[in-house]
Design a protein around this motif. Structure first.
Motif, mmCIF file in Angstrom:
data_model
loop_
_atom_site.group_PDB
_atom_site.id
_atom_site.type_symbol
_atom_site.label_atom_id
_atom_site.label_comp_id
_atom_site.label_asym_id
_atom_site.label_seq_id
_atom_site.Cartn_x
_atom_site.Cartn_y
_atom_site.Cartn_z
ATOM 1 N N GLY A 153 0.781 -1.219 0.000
ATOM 2 C CA GLY A 153 0.000 0.000 0.000
ATOM 3 C C GLY A 153 0.815 1.272 0.000
ATOM 4 N N GLY A 154 0.106 2.377 0.258
ATOM 5 C CA GLY A 154 0.654 3.708 0.093
ATOM 6 C C GLY A 154 0.285 4.211 -1.291
ATOM 7 N N TRP A 155 1.220 4.861 -1.953
ATOM 8 C CA TRP A 155 0.968 5.290 -3.319
ATOM 9 C C TRP A 155 0.795 4.078 -4.231
ATOM 10 N N VAL A 156 -0.194 4.138 -5.110
ATOM 11 C CA VAL A 156 -0.412 3.127 -6.144
ATOM 12 C C VAL A 156 -0.092 3.776 -7.484
ATOM 13 N N GLN A 157 0.837 3.181 -8.213
ATOM 14 C CA GLN A 157 1.174 3.716 -9.524
ATOM 15 C C GLN A 157 0.130 3.279 -10.542
ATOM 16 N N THR A 158 -0.412 4.241 -11.261
ATOM 17 C CA THR A 158 -1.345 3.964 -12.342
ATOM 18 C C THR A 158 -0.631 4.214 -13.670
ATOM 19 N N THR A 159 -1.279 3.869 -14.766
ATOM 20 C CA THR A 159 -0.626 4.076 -16.062
ATOM 21 C C THR A 159 -0.450 5.551 -16.393
ATOM 22 N N ASP A 160 -1.203 6.424 -15.705
ATOM 23 C CA ASP A 160 -1.112 7.851 -16.012
ATOM 24 C C ASP A 160 -0.862 8.719 -14.792
ATOM 25 N N ALA A 165 -3.709 3.886 -1.638
ATOM 26 C CA ALA A 165 -4.371 2.741 -1.017
ATOM 27 C C ALA A 165 -3.672 2.509 0.314
ATOM 28 N N ASN A 166 -4.178 3.130 1.369
ATOM 29 C CA ASN A 166 -3.473 3.192 2.655
ATOM 30 C C ASN A 166 -3.914 2.163 3.685
ATOM 31 N N GLN A 167 -4.926 1.364 3.373
ATOM 32 C CA GLN A 167 -5.406 0.384 4.344
ATOM 33 C C GLN A 167 -4.495 -0.835 4.331
ATOM 34 N N ALA A 168 -4.081 -1.372 5.483
ATOM 35 C CA ALA A 168 -4.475 -0.934 6.796
ATOM 36 C C ALA A 168 -3.428 0.022 7.380
ATOM 37 N N ASP A 169 -2.165 -0.305 7.242
ATOM 38 C CA ASP A 169 -1.086 0.452 7.860
ATOM 39 C C ASP A 169 -0.158 0.963 6.775
ATOM 40 N N ALA A 170 -0.612 1.918 5.964
ATOM 41 C CA ALA A 170 0.245 2.385 4.880
ATOM 42 C C ALA A 170 0.191 3.883 4.653
ATOM 43 N N ALA A 171 -0.670 4.624 5.352
ATOM 44 C CA ALA A 171 -0.675 6.078 5.170
ATOM 45 C C ALA A 171 0.692 6.657 5.515
ATOM 46 N N HIS A 172 1.375 6.062 6.491
ATOM 47 C CA HIS A 172 2.679 6.594 6.888
ATOM 48 C C HIS A 172 3.780 6.277 5.872
ATOM 49 N N LEU A 173 3.435 5.537 4.802
ATOM 50 C CA LEU A 173 4.347 5.412 3.671
ATOM 51 C C LEU A 173 4.213 6.595 2.722
ATOM 52 N N VAL A 174 3.211 7.450 2.970
ATOM 53 C CA VAL A 174 2.935 8.607 2.107
ATOM 54 C C VAL A 174 3.214 9.918 2.831
ATOM 55 N N PHE A 175 2.789 10.031 4.087
ATOM 56 C CA PHE A 175 2.971 11.280 4.830
ATOM 57 C C PHE A 175 3.101 10.978 6.316
ATOM 58 N N PRO A 176 3.783 11.828 7.081
ATOM 59 C CA PRO A 176 3.877 11.645 8.529
ATOM 60 C C PRO A 176 2.504 11.796 9.169
ATOM 61 N N CYS A 177 2.180 10.912 10.105
ATOM 62 C CA CYS A 177 0.825 10.931 10.654
ATOM 63 C C CYS A 177 0.755 10.093 11.920
ATOM 64 N N ASN A 178 -0.402 10.123 12.546
ATOM 65 C CA ASN A 178 -0.735 9.194 13.625
ATOM 66 C C ASN A 178 -1.599 8.121 12.973
ATOM 67 N N ASP A 179 -0.943 7.069 12.486
ATOM 68 C CA ASP A 179 -1.550 6.162 11.516
ATOM 69 C C ASP A 179 -2.366 5.070 12.194
ATOM 70 N N HIS A 180 -3.483 5.470 12.785
ATOM 71 C CA HIS A 180 -4.379 4.514 13.450
ATOM 72 C C HIS A 180 -5.802 5.049 13.380
ATOM 73 N N PRO A 181 -6.791 4.187 13.096
ATOM 74 C CA PRO A 181 -8.161 4.695 12.913
ATOM 75 C C PRO A 181 -8.805 5.239 14.175
ATOM 76 N N SER A 182 -8.211 5.027 15.342
ATOM 77 C CA SER A 182 -8.769 5.603 16.566
ATOM 78 C C SER A 182 -8.550 7.109 16.649
ATOM 79 N N ASP A 183 -7.665 7.649 15.809
ATOM 80 C CA ASP A 183 -7.385 9.090 15.836
ATOM 81 C C ASP A 183 -7.786 9.706 14.501
ATOM 82 N N LYS A 184 -9.074 10.034 14.374
ATOM 83 C CA LYS A 184 -9.587 10.668 13.162
ATOM 84 C C LYS A 184 -9.359 12.173 13.230
ATOM 85 N N ALA A 185 -9.228 12.791 12.060
ATOM 86 C CA ALA A 185 -8.940 14.223 12.015
ATOM 87 C C ALA A 185 -9.499 14.816 10.730
#
Length: 502
Positions: A153-160, A165-185
């Motif tokens: 997960g994280g960034w998904v390369q498309t043809t263009d 696709a950050n589920q479940a533990d991949a948002a932190h492969l894209v940006f610094p964050c508190n990467d857990h669904p208990s902390d919504k913002a």
């Protein structure tokens, strides 16, 4: 998330599944270390992902700025700004971030020291942060779209271009964050891309500014969101707009060259929203649409207000029409179950996937003549095998290292939908339907857990259902199905004997 990668589906297709409070007091106390102590990765005590999330603060808002260079072979320049409230006094703040280069960090406008520890970015400001204070952390970094080793997960390369696709533990492969669904913002996005590209993100557009040979597109959410649900699409895309039920503004994002071919599928969404609203009440967000990406992921994903789909699912003739529509409803259902009402821990993910599978199957029954009871009987026959392979629905087995979507097994899809079927059998259809509506209304924009669902079901069902749920959600063996004592476990088919060599 829904796994949709059968090789050549048969018309009688069996579904292949894709797949704010501190969790542990001890996790918070670990964070209260002296500034001179060695940096270490922290977590909020999640049973599935122990080092996911970070204690000591609650994020109120993210502001994410990405600059796309026009190709996927080099990192994006990025700035992540986090506004957070301190729930403990801290000398140091841990953020989840693991796939980019950090150039600088400011805390409240002043330079801060930083280092890495495991998959954490550990920030040491020049001043202590007291309990109850509000702080702003600004990280200048790169965001790398090239695949990370041993990560999903994280960034998904498309043809263009790119999608997320950050589920479940991949948002932190894209940006610094508190990467857990208990902390919504709340989220704000600014995406700069060269002319010829279109950028779309969660929420509603707030402006587009053209400068020289590029445009900066801005979007803002109107409801809090878990990091795993963030979506940014950058591509040579067409944005198709229409109006949904009650004047809901809708926008779909598709490859520009395929707009005409895909329009018949896009046009189905307003009626699907109306169908869902007839079951569980008003759509919970400010907009909705589908993102059809030219990518091969093996799954579809319920990113908030803009669900991610592989374009090919809509153009592959082997997929039956009823199946494609039920997949669309699966991801739409997640806007209520998983996005608006998010899991407090990843062990609670059955509440997401079980409900999305339930409404997917109910839609297939009402619109495609595929009886729900037949599907549930088949699921019952396989349930013990699913529990053995993946754990009970509310206690899924952890994934293999580096394979975070490995928790998305049959036990939390049809296995969890089977729990809901058993509950409807136990408390009656009227009480069950009332429970579903109250659940999404009372818990809108929050993160809740299994115990909350058990309490509400008991209140609406008129009796203590703790024992019922204990057996169905945590038992190694599947309990008898209420009203169907004839339903039995079905042993797996015998393996074929190997052919003899002549």
């Amino acid at each position: 998330m829904l796994l949709t990668r059968p090789a050549r589906p048969h018309p009688a297709l069996r579904f292949l599944r894709r797949p704010k409070a501190a969790l542990l007091a001890s996790a918070v106390t670990v964070c209260l270390v002296a500034a001179g102590a060695p940096a270490e990765p922290l977590g909020v005590g999640d049973r599935i992902f122990p080092e996911l999330g970070n204690p000591g603060y609650d994020v109120a808002a993210y502001d994410l700025a990405f600059t796309y260079p026009g190709s996927n072979d080099k990192p994006l320049k990025a700035v992540t700004t986090i506004d957070a409230r301190l729930t403990s006094s801290l000398n140091r703040i841990n953020l989840d971030f693991a796939h980019g280069t950090v150039e600088s960090v400011d805390v409240d406008g002043r330079k801060a020291a930083f280092t890495s520890a495991g998959e954490d970015l550990v920030v040491t400001p020049d001043h202590a942060l007291p309990l109850g204070s509000v702080t702003r952390i600004t990280v200048r970094h790169t965001s790398d779209p090239r695949p990370a080793d041993d990560q999903d997960g994280g960034w998904v390369q498309t043809t263009d271009g790119l999608a997320m696709a950050n589920q479940a533990d991949a948002a932190h492969l894209v940006f610094p964050c508190n990467d857990h669904p208990s902390d919504k913002a709340m989220f704000t996005f600014h995406v700069t891309a060269p002319d010829g590209y279109t950028a779309v993100a969660n929420g509603l557009p707030t402006g587009a500014v053209r400068t020289g040979g590029s445009t900066t597109w801005s979007y803002r959410s109107q409801h809090p969101m878990a990091t795993e649900l963030a979506q940014v699409s950058i591509g040579r895309s067409a944005v198709v707009r229409r109006t949904g039920p009650h004047g809901l503004p809708m926008r779909d994002v598709v490859p520009a060259a395929d707009k005409k071919e895909l329009e018949p599928w896009l046009a189905k969404t307003p009626d699907q929203i109306a169908w869902m609203e007839s079951k569980i009440g008003p759509y919970p967000f400010e907009t909705y649409g589908v993102l059809m990406a030219q990518a091969s992921t093996g799954f579809e994903l319920e990113t908030q207000t803009l669900s991610l789909f592989e374009k090919d699912i809509f153009t592959e003739p082997a997929y039956p029409k009823w199946y494609i529509e039920s997949v669309m409803v699966h991801e739409l259902s997640h806007q209520w179950f998983g996005d608006s009402v998010s899991p407090r821990t990843w062990s609670d993910v059955w509440l997401n996937e079980g409900h999305a599978t339930w409404y997917e199957a109910l839609y297939a029954e009402e619109k495609g003549d595929h009886p729900l009871q037949d599907r549930m009987k088949a699921a019952y026959g396989a349930s013990d095998r699913w529990r053995a392979a993946g754990g009970p629905p509310a206690r899924p087995k952890p994934p293999a290292p580096g394979r975070k979507i490995g928790i998305f097994r049959s036990n939390i899809y049809d296995g969890a939908a089977l729990v809901l079927f058993a509950l409807r059998q136990e408390i009656g259809k009227d009480a069950f339907e009332r429970l579903e509506k109250v659940w999404v209304q009372e818990n809108r924009d929050t993160s809740v857990g299994t115990a909350d669902f058990v309490r509400l079901a008991s209140a609406i069902g008129g009796r203590d259902l703790t024992g019922f749920f204990q057996d169905w959600l945590y038992g190694e063996k599947t309990p008898p199905m209420p009203g169907h004592p004839d339903w039995k476990q079905v042993p797996p088919p015998a393996a074929a004997s190997p052919a003899k060599k002549s």
